[in-house]
Design an enzyme around this catalytic site. Structure first.
Site, PDB file in Angstrom:
ATOM      1  N   GLU A 102      31.037 -75.475 -54.441  1.00  0.00           N
ATOM      2  CA  GLU A 102      30.127 -73.957 -54.642  1.00  0.00           C
ATOM      3  C   GLU A 102      30.822 -73.022 -53.728  1.00  0.00           C
ATOM      4  O   GLU A 102      30.979 -72.010 -54.047  1.00  0.00           O
ATOM      5  CB  GLU A 102      28.567 -74.205 -54.813  1.00  0.00           C
ATOM      6  CG  GLU A 102      28.174 -75.044 -55.848  1.00  0.00           C
ATOM      7  CD  GLU A 102      26.548 -75.159 -55.723  1.00  0.00           C
ATOM      8  OE1 GLU A 102      25.993 -74.145 -55.700  1.00  0.00           O
ATOM      9  OE2 GLU A 102      26.122 -76.276 -55.681  1.00  0.00           O
ATOM     10  N   GLU A 140      20.905 -63.188 -71.035  1.00  0.00           N
ATOM     11  CA  GLU A 140      19.440 -63.648 -71.346  1.00  0.00           C
ATOM     12  C   GLU A 140      19.382 -64.940 -71.470  1.00  0.00           C
ATOM     13  O   GLU A 140      18.131 -65.583 -70.948  1.00  0.00           O
ATOM     14  CB  GLU A 140      18.877 -62.653 -72.587  1.00  0.00           C
ATOM     15  CG  GLU A 140      17.748 -62.086 -72.220  1.00  0.00           C
ATOM     16  CD  GLU A 140      17.046 -61.390 -73.377  1.00  0.00           C
ATOM     17  OE1 GLU A 140      17.672 -60.408 -73.919  1.00  0.00           O
ATOM     18  OE2 GLU A 140      15.805 -61.580 -73.509  1.00  0.00           O
ATOM     19  N   HIS A 149      25.718 -72.349 -60.575  1.00  0.00           N
ATOM     20  CA  HIS A 149      24.848 -73.239 -61.224  1.00  0.00           C
ATOM     21  C   HIS A 149      25.703 -74.495 -61.100  1.00  0.00           C
ATOM     22  O   HIS A 149      26.827 -74.753 -61.200  1.00  0.00           O
ATOM     23  CB  HIS A 149      24.410 -73.302 -62.849  1.00  0.00           C
ATOM     24  CG  HIS A 149      23.827 -74.323 -63.513  1.00  0.00           C
ATOM     25  ND1 HIS A 149      22.241 -74.266 -62.984  1.00  0.00           N
ATOM     26  CD2 HIS A 149      24.127 -75.459 -63.997  1.00  0.00           C
ATOM     27  CE1 HIS A 149      21.805 -75.359 -63.554  1.00  0.00           C
ATOM     28  NE2 HIS A 149      22.769 -76.120 -64.348  1.00  0.00           N
TER      29      HIS A 149
HETATM   30  C1  GAR Z   1      22.909 -74.459 -55.340  1.00  0.00           C
HETATM   31  O1  GAR Z   1      23.401 -75.667 -55.490  1.00  0.00           O
HETATM   32  C2  GAR Z   1      22.932 -73.568 -56.539  1.00  0.00           C
HETATM   33  O2  GAR Z   1      24.037 -73.842 -57.256  1.00  0.00           O
HETATM   34  C3  GAR Z   1      21.711 -73.996 -56.898  1.00  0.00           C
HETATM   35  O3  GAR Z   1      20.676 -73.999 -55.971  1.00  0.00           O
HETATM   36  C4  GAR Z   1      21.446 -74.398 -54.826  1.00  0.00           C
HETATM   37  C5  GAR Z   1      21.171 -73.444 -53.778  1.00  0.00           C
HETATM   38  O4  GAR Z   1      21.787 -73.717 -52.652  1.00  0.00           O
HETATM   39  N1  GAR Z   1      21.288 -73.074 -58.027  1.00  0.00           N
HETATM   40  C6  GAR Z   1      20.299 -73.335 -59.442  1.00  0.00           C
HETATM   41  O5  GAR Z   1      20.022 -74.705 -59.409  1.00  0.00           O
HETATM   42  C7  GAR Z   1      20.156 -72.397 -60.115  1.00  0.00           C
HETATM   43  N2  GAR Z   1      19.319 -72.680 -61.024  1.00  0.00           N
HETATM   44  P1  GAR Z   1      22.035 -72.609 -51.491  1.00  0.00           P
HETATM   45  O6  GAR Z   1      20.529 -71.803 -51.248  1.00  0.00           O
HETATM   46  O7  GAR Z   1      22.228 -73.533 -50.083  1.00  0.00           O
HETATM   47  O8  GAR Z   1      22.928 -71.626 -51.680  1.00  0.00           O
END
Ligand code: GAR
Length: 209
Positions: A174, A142, A109
């Protein structure tokens, strides 16, 4: 090696970072499938280009959430993943599904949880006047974005940041953090115990530096 299924909905850059880490001979995991709820997800072609099997389960092709998840669970019964990594999978997974893979499912996240769970997390961090931002890898439970924290990484939040510039800065960390967390889980350095993350030894944290 641990068998990993990665769930995506979009560009799949985190999935690519996991796949690249898994390509190293000494990495303790391998990606055996990429599953998307969107046929248009850019990550699907990137997975195929790496020789990874892809599966699409569109919600609209099923009568309800339960049927959609049942189809995914049936596919997973054949894929036999040890671990599921949610990587930009923009769908809330039911408790019944999560229980099947409890302690074996990670999510990334793009905020420093427990701050800013859910959507629009970067804009909310900017609006709150935060001076730092970051990302979190956690066990999936959950409650959305509420599971025990496995690892986090921090970036500065600049005065002139927009949600786009902040998102791209967070994304760079990330891509480092998720492979690290997957390694920790694959090697048994972290596990979920009594609803908390339990760490095997300090050396696991040392690798984060
Ligand atoms: C990432 O920043 C991830 O952390 C976020 O979506 C992006 C996906 O990028 N996830 C969320 O917001 C989950 N609720 P990616 O498809 O290039 O990995």
């Amino acid at each position: 090696k641990k068998r990993v299924a990665v769930f995506i909905s979009g560009g799949g850059s985190n999935m690519v970072s996991l796949a690249d880490a898994c390509a190293a001979p000494d990495f303790p995991a391998e990606i055996v499938a990429v599953i998307s709820d969107k046929p248009t997800a850019g990550g699907l072609a990137k997975a195929q280009g790496r020789g990874i099997s892809t599966f699409v389960f569109e919600r609209k092709d099923f009568a309800g959430k339960a049927e959609h998840e049942a189809a995914i669970l049936a596919a997973l019964a054949d894929i036999r993943p040890d671990i599921i990594c949610l990587a930009g999978y923009m769908r809330i997974i039911s408790g019944d599904f999560i229980r099947v893979y409890e302690g074996r499912m990670l999510n990334i996240h793009p905020s420093l949880l427990p701050l800013f769970p859910g959507l629009h997390t970067h804009q909310r961090a900017i609006n709150a006047g935060m001076k730092i931002a970051g990302c979190t890898v956690h066990f999936v439970t959950e409650g959305m974005d509420e599971g025990p924290i496995v690892a986090q990484a921090v970036v500065p939040l600049m005065a002139d940041d927009t949600s786009e510039t902040l998102a791209s800065r967070v994304l760079t960390v990330e891509h480092k953090l998720y492979p690290l967390a997957l390694r920790m889980l694959s090697e048994g350095k972290v596990r979920m115990e009594d609803g908390k993350a339990a760490f095997a030894d300090l050396a696991a944290n040392e690798t984060a530096k």
